[in-house]
Design a protein around this motif. Structure first.
Motif, mmCIF file in Angstrom:
data_model
loop_
_atom_site.group_PDB
_atom_site.id
_atom_site.type_symbol
_atom_site.label_atom_id
_atom_site.label_comp_id
_atom_site.label_asym_id
_atom_site.label_seq_id
_atom_site.Cartn_x
_atom_site.Cartn_y
_atom_site.Cartn_z
ATOM 1 N N GLU A 17 23.451 -54.611 5.931
ATOM 2 C CA GLU A 17 23.236 -54.963 4.518
ATOM 3 C C GLU A 17 24.368 -55.874 4.031
ATOM 4 O OE1 GLU A 17 20.737 -53.543 2.503
ATOM 5 O OE2 GLU A 17 19.891 -52.326 4.121
ATOM 6 N N ILE A 18 24.010 -56.826 3.173
ATOM 7 C CA ILE A 18 25.003 -57.734 2.591
ATOM 8 C C ILE A 18 24.912 -57.643 1.068
ATOM 9 C CG2 ILE A 18 23.390 -59.703 2.759
ATOM 10 C CD1 ILE A 18 25.859 -61.496 3.236
ATOM 11 N N PRO A 19 26.035 -57.384 0.377
ATOM 12 C CA PRO A 19 26.010 -57.300 -1.092
ATOM 13 C C PRO A 19 25.561 -58.619 -1.726
ATOM 14 C CG PRO A 19 28.016 -56.296 -0.229
ATOM 15 C CD PRO A 19 27.362 -57.011 0.917
ATOM 16 N N VAL A 20 24.830 -58.530 -2.842
ATOM 17 C CA VAL A 20 24.171 -59.710 -3.410
ATOM 18 C C VAL A 20 25.102 -60.666 -4.157
ATOM 19 C CG1 VAL A 20 21.890 -58.641 -3.583
ATOM 20 C CG2 VAL A 20 23.468 -58.488 -5.535
ATOM 21 N N VAL A 21 26.334 -60.270 -4.392
ATOM 22 C CA VAL A 21 27.327 -61.198 -4.945
ATOM 23 C C VAL A 21 28.583 -61.092 -4.091
ATOM 24 C CG1 VAL A 21 28.784 -61.808 -6.920
ATOM 25 C CG2 VAL A 21 26.468 -61.001 -7.320
ATOM 26 N N GLY A 22 29.159 -62.241 -3.748
ATOM 27 C CA GLY A 22 30.405 -62.243 -2.980
ATOM 28 C C GLY A 22 31.528 -62.858 -3.781
ATOM 29 N N PHE A 23 32.741 -62.580 -3.369
ATOM 30 C CA PHE A 23 33.938 -63.148 -4.000
ATOM 31 C C PHE A 23 34.493 -64.209 -3.050
ATOM 32 C CE2 PHE A 23 38.598 -63.045 -4.836
ATOM 33 C CZ PHE A 23 38.571 -63.439 -6.167
ATOM 34 N N GLY A 24 34.466 -65.470 -3.493
ATOM 35 C CA GLY A 24 34.947 -66.558 -2.644
ATOM 36 C C GLY A 24 36.435 -66.813 -2.812
ATOM 37 N N VAL A 25 37.090 -67.217 -1.716
ATOM 38 C CA VAL A 25 38.534 -67.498 -1.780
ATOM 39 C C VAL A 25 38.870 -68.908 -1.272
ATOM 40 C CG1 VAL A 25 39.267 -65.077 -1.694
ATOM 41 C CG2 VAL A 25 38.939 -66.326 0.452
ATOM 42 N N TYR A 26 37.883 -69.809 -1.335
ATOM 43 C CA TYR A 26 38.136 -71.204 -0.976
ATOM 44 C C TYR A 26 39.169 -71.785 -1.931
ATOM 45 C CZ TYR A 26 37.265 -76.246 -0.589
ATOM 46 O OH TYR A 26 37.408 -77.607 -0.438
#
Length: 283
Positions: A17-26
């Motif tokens: 399963e993958i959570p529907v919102v991610g936190f990006g660190v680009y």
């Protein structure tokens, strides 16, 4: 569509399963990455998106291990850099990423960051991912910035016997770069579509269509863009180093855009704000 929440997930073809919102660190400097990632995890994010190229993998892993959140509840992504698109170089990059993530035991998802390296390099890099996945140190694999011709090349290679499954395709996606053709290709194969730069790097916040919807729903333009992404079935990856914005970007589950609202954001415009290897016919 079923009601979404910050705890919602999508199931990948790998079975995870993958959570529907991610936190990006680009473009998040390494010296602040640990702090802002811990803040994101405290806020409720359970999905962190990094890359070898960002030079902050170790700091992400450190934040995950210090957060107090059980490892099994956090989804961590990294990527093989465009400079390492061959079998041997991809193996090196994957091993280095695994070493940087030693404190968290495994990596949930590794993507090939871009379709560089020519056909031989791309296919070799995929083979390295498949082999790494078999060790259990990587759970799911996928690609980023691949055009349809790259995806079809890879699909043929997978079907030829090398194996592996494309669990995720990650792209710059927003109303001014919707990529309907690529999204349709991926969805037909049950590949999860991730959207980076879902806020268009704040370059479109004054667009009248966006402003109108923000006023209508008493939300910020950023929240409307994230809601647009979610309602299209994408997994958006907003990034911020500002505490208030990290929180704001999670407050998108208490309203819904109507079909008319969604239609008003169909711009027909193709204007990416980042690089676009997917459209580079020379790759």
């Amino acid at each position: 569509m079923a009601p979404l929440s910050f705890q919602s997930t999508q199931k990948m073809v790998s079975g995870y399963e993958i959570p529907v919102v991610g936190f990006g660190v680009y473009q998040t400097p390494p010296e602040v990455t640990e702090k802002v990632t811990i803040k994101a995890l405290e806020t409720g994010y359970r999905h962190i998106d990094s890359a070898k190229y960002y030079a902050n993998e170790a700091q992400c892993a450190e934040a995950i291990s210090k957060s107090g959140v059980p490892r099994s509840q956090i989804f961590y992504t990294t990527k093989v850099p465009a400079s390492h698109m061959s079998y041997e170089k991809a193996k090196e990059a994957i091993e280095a990423s695994i070493a940087d993530a030693a404190s968290i035991d495994y990596i949930d998802l590794v993507l090939l960051h871009a379709p560089f390296g020519g056909k031989e390099g791309r296919l070799g890099a995929w083979r390295a991912l498949v082999e790494a996945q078999k060790t259990g140190k990587i759970r799911s694999i996928g690609v980023s910035n691949y055009g349809i011709h790259h995806l079809e090349e890879l699909e043929a290679y997978i079907n030829s016997g090398v194996g592996g499954q494309i669990s995720v395709g990650q792209y710059e996606i927003h109303p001014w770069c919707a990529r309907e053709d690529i999204v349709a290709w991926l969805k037909k194969r049950n590949v999860v579509v991730e959207a980076y730069s879902p806020l268009v790097q704040a370059t479109r916040m004054n667009e009248s269509s966006l402003q109108n919807l923000a006023k209508k729903h008493n939300k910020t333009p950023a929240q409307v863009l994230l809601r647009w992404s979610l309602q299209n079935g994408h997994v958006p990856l907003p990034k911020s180093v500002t505490d208030s914005r990290i929180v704001e970007n999670t407050q998108v589950f208490d309203f819904e855009l109507s079909q008319q609202d969604m239609d008003s954001l169909k711009t027909g415009v193709y204007a990416p704000v980042c690089w676009d290897p997917a459209r580079d016919s020379h790759l």
